[in-house]
Each structure stands twice: as C-alpha cells, then as structure tokens.
Design a protein around this motif. Structure first.
Motif, mmCIF file in Angstrom:
data_model
loop_
_atom_site.group_PDB
_atom_site.id
_atom_site.type_symbol
_atom_site.label_atom_id
_atom_site.label_comp_id
_atom_site.label_asym_id
_atom_site.label_seq_id
_atom_site.Cartn_x
_atom_site.Cartn_y
_atom_site.Cartn_z
ATOM 1 N N SER A 1 -4.281 3.732 -1.179
ATOM 2 C CA SER A 1 -4.755 3.836 0.370
ATOM 3 C C SER A 1 -6.103 4.575 0.393
ATOM 4 O O SER A 1 -6.781 4.752 1.601
ATOM 5 C CB SER A 1 -3.668 4.698 0.663
ATOM 6 O OG SER A 1 -3.819 6.074 -0.034
ATOM 7 N N CYS B 1 -8.729 1.728 4.682
ATOM 8 C CA CYS B 1 -8.027 0.774 3.844
ATOM 9 C C CYS B 1 -7.197 -0.250 4.755
ATOM 10 O O CYS B 1 -7.317 -1.600 4.188
ATOM 11 C CB CYS B 1 -6.963 1.476 3.166
ATOM 12 S SG CYS B 1 -5.900 0.703 2.118
ATOM 13 N N ASP C 1 -8.879 3.052 -1.324
ATOM 14 C CA ASP C 1 -9.722 1.972 -1.428
ATOM 15 C C ASP C 1 -9.914 1.023 -0.528
ATOM 16 O O ASP C 1 -8.957 1.006 0.605
ATOM 17 C CB ASP C 1 -9.223 1.394 -2.902
ATOM 18 C CG ASP C 1 -8.829 2.419 -3.847
ATOM 19 O OD1 ASP C 1 -9.637 3.563 -3.840
ATOM 20 O OD2 ASP C 1 -8.358 2.269 -4.998
ATOM 21 N N TRP C 2 -10.595 0.094 -0.703
ATOM 22 C CA TRP C 2 -10.604 -1.161 0.336
ATOM 23 C C TRP C 2 -11.047 -2.473 -0.270
ATOM 24 O O TRP C 2 -11.597 -2.459 -1.557
ATOM 25 C CB TRP C 2 -11.456 -0.753 1.561
ATOM 26 C CG TRP C 2 -13.312 -0.672 1.281
ATOM 27 C CD1 TRP C 2 -13.945 -1.914 1.494
ATOM 28 C CD2 TRP C 2 -13.993 0.070 0.464
ATOM 29 N NE1 TRP C 2 -15.159 -1.406 1.310
ATOM 30 C CE2 TRP C 2 -15.071 -0.079 0.836
ATOM 31 C CE3 TRP C 2 -13.431 1.724 0.346
ATOM 32 C CZ2 TRP C 2 -16.336 0.593 0.477
ATOM 33 C CZ3 TRP C 2 -14.692 2.257 -0.167
ATOM 34 C CH2 TRP C 2 -16.068 1.992 -0.209
ATOM 35 N N VAL D 1 0.830 -1.213 -0.058
ATOM 36 C CA VAL D 1 0.043 -0.115 0.032
ATOM 37 C C VAL D 1 0.769 1.366 0.159
ATOM 38 O O VAL D 1 1.242 1.753 1.078
ATOM 39 C CB VAL D 1 -0.981 0.239 1.185
ATOM 40 C CG1 VAL D 1 -1.775 1.286 0.994
ATOM 41 C CG2 VAL D 1 -1.823 -1.343 1.422
#
Length: 452
Positions: free
Chosen positions: A91, A21, A93-94, A9
C-alpha cells in the motif's frame, strides 16, 4: 466472467500513501483485473479510503477484518481471488502504467509459470533502477535458482510485488504464507512456489516503485530468541530448497553461497547519494508528459497525446533492451521505411533533436544493429556547420540497413505497436475500428494531396 488478474493490496494504517497506490492500479493499461483491498484492522482513515474507491469502480472489492498480520491477510485474499493470475502490491508503493499488462503478456507469450521484473527503489526524492538478472530470458527452475544463490538476500528474489503468479499452482500445491514468520516470509512463499514451476521469465524492465522502509525484527516487537528461531526456520527451508533443485554434486559446489544467506542482511540495495552513479531524481526516470496537454482539445493536443502514448510503450522497450529511447525510435522509423531518408526528416518525424539522433545511430552501428551506407550522416560538429556542411549532410538522403542483431528489439517494437493500438481502440467494436480505419485513410489521402 472472472477477471484475468487479481491484484492484492494488504492495507494497514496507510492513509497517507494509499490513494497513490490505488490510483496507479486503476490507471493500468491492462483493465481486466479485480482489485482486492484488504483492510487489516486499520486505525486510521485507510478503510474509508478503500470504500470510497470501491464505490466508484466495480472492479474493487474491500474486506474489513480484524488485524492479523500481512501474511494471514494475503492468505485470505488468495482464497477470495477469482483471477487466473495473482499480483501483489504494497500500500505504500505504486506501479508503472504498463506493469500488469506487461506481466500478463510476458506470462502468456512465454508460456512460463512465474514472471519476475526489475523495480525502482525510492528513497525520498531519489530512486534507482534495481534488479539482478540483467537480460530478458526464459529460465528453467535450476537456472533461476543458480541466479538466486549468487545473491541470497536480494529483495529482487525475496519479495512478492515484482512478480506474477499462477493461482492454479498455488491452489494445486496448497501454498500459503507462514503466519508465524515476519522475517523473509515472502521469500519462503517464493521458494515453495518455485519448487513447483517449470520455467521463469526474467523481465529487465522496472515496473514497480518500492518505497517502504522496514525496521528490524526487534523494533517490530520480536524478541531476540524469537528472531533467532525464525531465522533458523527460514534457513532450513532455504537449504532444503537448494538441495531439492540441485543434484548433490552441484549442491556441494554451492554450499558456501547457501550458508552465506545467514550472513547477508536481507537488503534491497539502498539508493546511492546523488553524487554517485546509479541514482536519479524521482520523476526523471520516465518520459515527461504535460498533464495540461492530456486534457487539451483540438488537433495539436490529440497529436501530442498519441505521440506520448507511443513513446511510453517504446520507452518500455528501451528499458528492457538497455537502450535509449532515441535508439528504439531510430529502429522503429527504419522498420517502416521503404525509401532512403535524411537525418533532418527522421528528426522531424520522430520529434528528436538531430544531435541525439546522430548519437543514437552511432550507438546502433556500434552494436551492429544497423549498417550505415554513408558515415557522413554522423557529422554534426560546429566546425562542419560553420562551413555549411552540416546542413548538407543532414538533408541528404541516406541509407541505413537493419541487421539481424536488432531482431529482438524489432520484436519488442512490434509488441509496443500492438499495445498502442489495443489501448487506442479499446471499447470499440470491430465494425467501429474498420470504419475508423477507412476514415483515417481518406484523411491521409487528403493531407498527402495537399502536401505534395
């Protein structure tokens, strides 16, 4: 022992979304990973957030470095990575909870060199399921390139975060991100990687929530001249890639699509407005789970948790197969049934409304996945209910036969069961599992005796 996966990440001024995230990564069903948080000279509190999580979880490694851009940051992370496989996350997003495990199990089960998956594109409070290859399948490099050439600027192919890579291929061929490029730099890396693979598996399951909004190159500080120069370099690599993958005859047939890359904007397919099909409200895309019930104590809460955990894995099967959860539940139910059953019993056991169950059975029948002995089980109209026929039809035992067309779904259901039990017994020794199963059988016998 080295971790199976290195999750990378890059972090730069991401304090507002970073916790979401990181927590989505730490909540993965698959736990044999390391998380590399690469703080690229953040000016906000991002570095402190990274350190905070690293202090609580030994799987997290944080590197604070001077700002050098996302490509150089990823290159440094790749050199540090100890995992057999590499997974990239941005970072902002998930991930879905099953993301890493699904990528790894697919890579190892299929024996491929790259896994690519669908994703959710999020805009505000709405999202859409995005992808390009509509069916799960193992593809040769040439077959995969043929899909790529049809949609040359699609994020599905260009980005890193919906894929799983083998570190051995990256190391063997000394693949790196180009630090001089900030347009389609991910796509360049992907093309170089794909040059060296034998096969790719396309997974028709959304495992990633993508929310970044990328500005134009000029707004990012690139001059028009530099932008043109970068696009020329990218296109040269793009053109060479397809010349390498295709023979001369096939390349000539696809020349127009190759050149179309220069025309198409590198778009990800924006989420359509709510009045159009294809979008949904964020949170409606997966089964809902009561957070309070996940913490509750007692038998009812335990039964709820187990059912929801199983439903989550069955839902993954449904997404992969373009089916409803109810359809998958029907097949799951029938696969373990030794005697005829009724719609009423099936509805109670699967915790599904009878109307949805009938609809699912009809769809499975239309898809030639099951054969229904008595079509009256599909009757559930208000008229038949007023006559007292609905209850009679719903309670009568019926026979449904699973047909060969459902074989691929049954294989995925078997995977879902395996994932469910693996997570359920995680941290338990073989002896503890055996003892637990013995106790469960005793409990089952006691309950059956009382219910007969």
């Amino acid at each position: 022992m080295n971790p199976k996966v290195s999750v990378i990440v890059p972090v730069y001024n991401a304090q507002e979304k970073l916790r979401r995230c990181i927590e989505s990564i730490l909540r993965q069903d698959f736990t044999n990973f390391e998380l590399l948080l690469m703080d690229d000279g953040s000016k906000d509190e991002s570095g402190k957030v990274c350190d905070e999580y690293a202090a609580k979880d030994s799987r997290i490694y944080v590197l604070h470095k001077e700002n050098s851009g996302v490509s150089d940051t990823r290159n440094q992370a790749i050199r540090l990575a100890r995992g057999e496989y590499l997974q990239f996350v941005d970072s902002d997003d998930w991930l879905t909870p099953e993301a890493t495990g699904l990528l790894v199990s697919t890579m190892e089960k299929q024996g491929c060199d790259l896994v690519i998956s669908d994703f959710y594109r999020v805009v505000g409070e709405r999202l859409a399921h995005k992808g390009d290859i509509q069916e799960d399948g193992l593809l040769t490099r040439k077959e995969f390139a043929a899909y790529m050439i049809e949609n040359p600027a699609d994020y599905y192919y260009g980005v890193l975060w919906n894929k799983l890579y083998k570190k051995s291929i990256i190391e063997k061929h000394k693949l790196i991100m180009d630090k001089e490029i900030n347009w389609c730099e991910d796509f360049l890396f992907n093309m170089e990687y794909i040059r060296h693979v034998e096969s790719v598996y396309a997974l028709h399951v959304p495992i990633y929530y993508y929310v970044k909004t990328k500005g134009s190159l000029v707004s990012q500080g690139s001059s028009i001249a530099k932008t043109i120069q970068m696009k020329r370099k990218v296109f040269k690599c793009y053109n060479e890639f397809f010349r390498d993958v295709f023979n001369e005859e096939d390349y000539e047939k696809n020349r127009y699509q190759v050149y179309q890359f220069l025309i198409d904007a590198a778009g990800d397919g924006m989420v359509p407005p709510s009045i159009l099909p294809g979008s949904m409200k964020l949170g409606d895309e997966r089964i809902s789970i009561s957070l309070g019930a996940t913490e509750g104590a007692g038998f009812l809460f335990e039964a709820y948790r187990e059912r929801k955990l199983l439903d989550r894995y069955l839902e993954t099967v449904a997404l992969k197969q373009d089916m409803s959860l109810e359809e998958v539940k029907v097949l799951f139910y029938l696969s373990g049934l030794e005697i005829s059953s009724s719609i009423e019993e099936m509805a109670e056991i699967t915790a599904t409304k009878k109307s949805k169950l009938r609809s699912a059975i009809q769809k499975l029948s239309n898809r030639n996945m099951i054969r229904i002995q008595d079509k009256r089980i599909l009757e559930g109209s208000k008229e038949s209910s007023r006559k007292g026929e609905g209850k009679k039809n719903g309670s009568s035992p019926v026979t449904m036969e699973i047909l060969p067309e459902a074989e691929s779904v049954l294989k995925d259901i078997l995977w879902a069961k395996g994932q469910f039990y693996q997570l359920r017994y995680e941290g338990m020794s073989e002896e503890e599992v055996q003892q637990y199963e013995i106790l469960l059988e005793k409990i089952k016998a006691n309950v059956q005796r009382m219910l007969k």
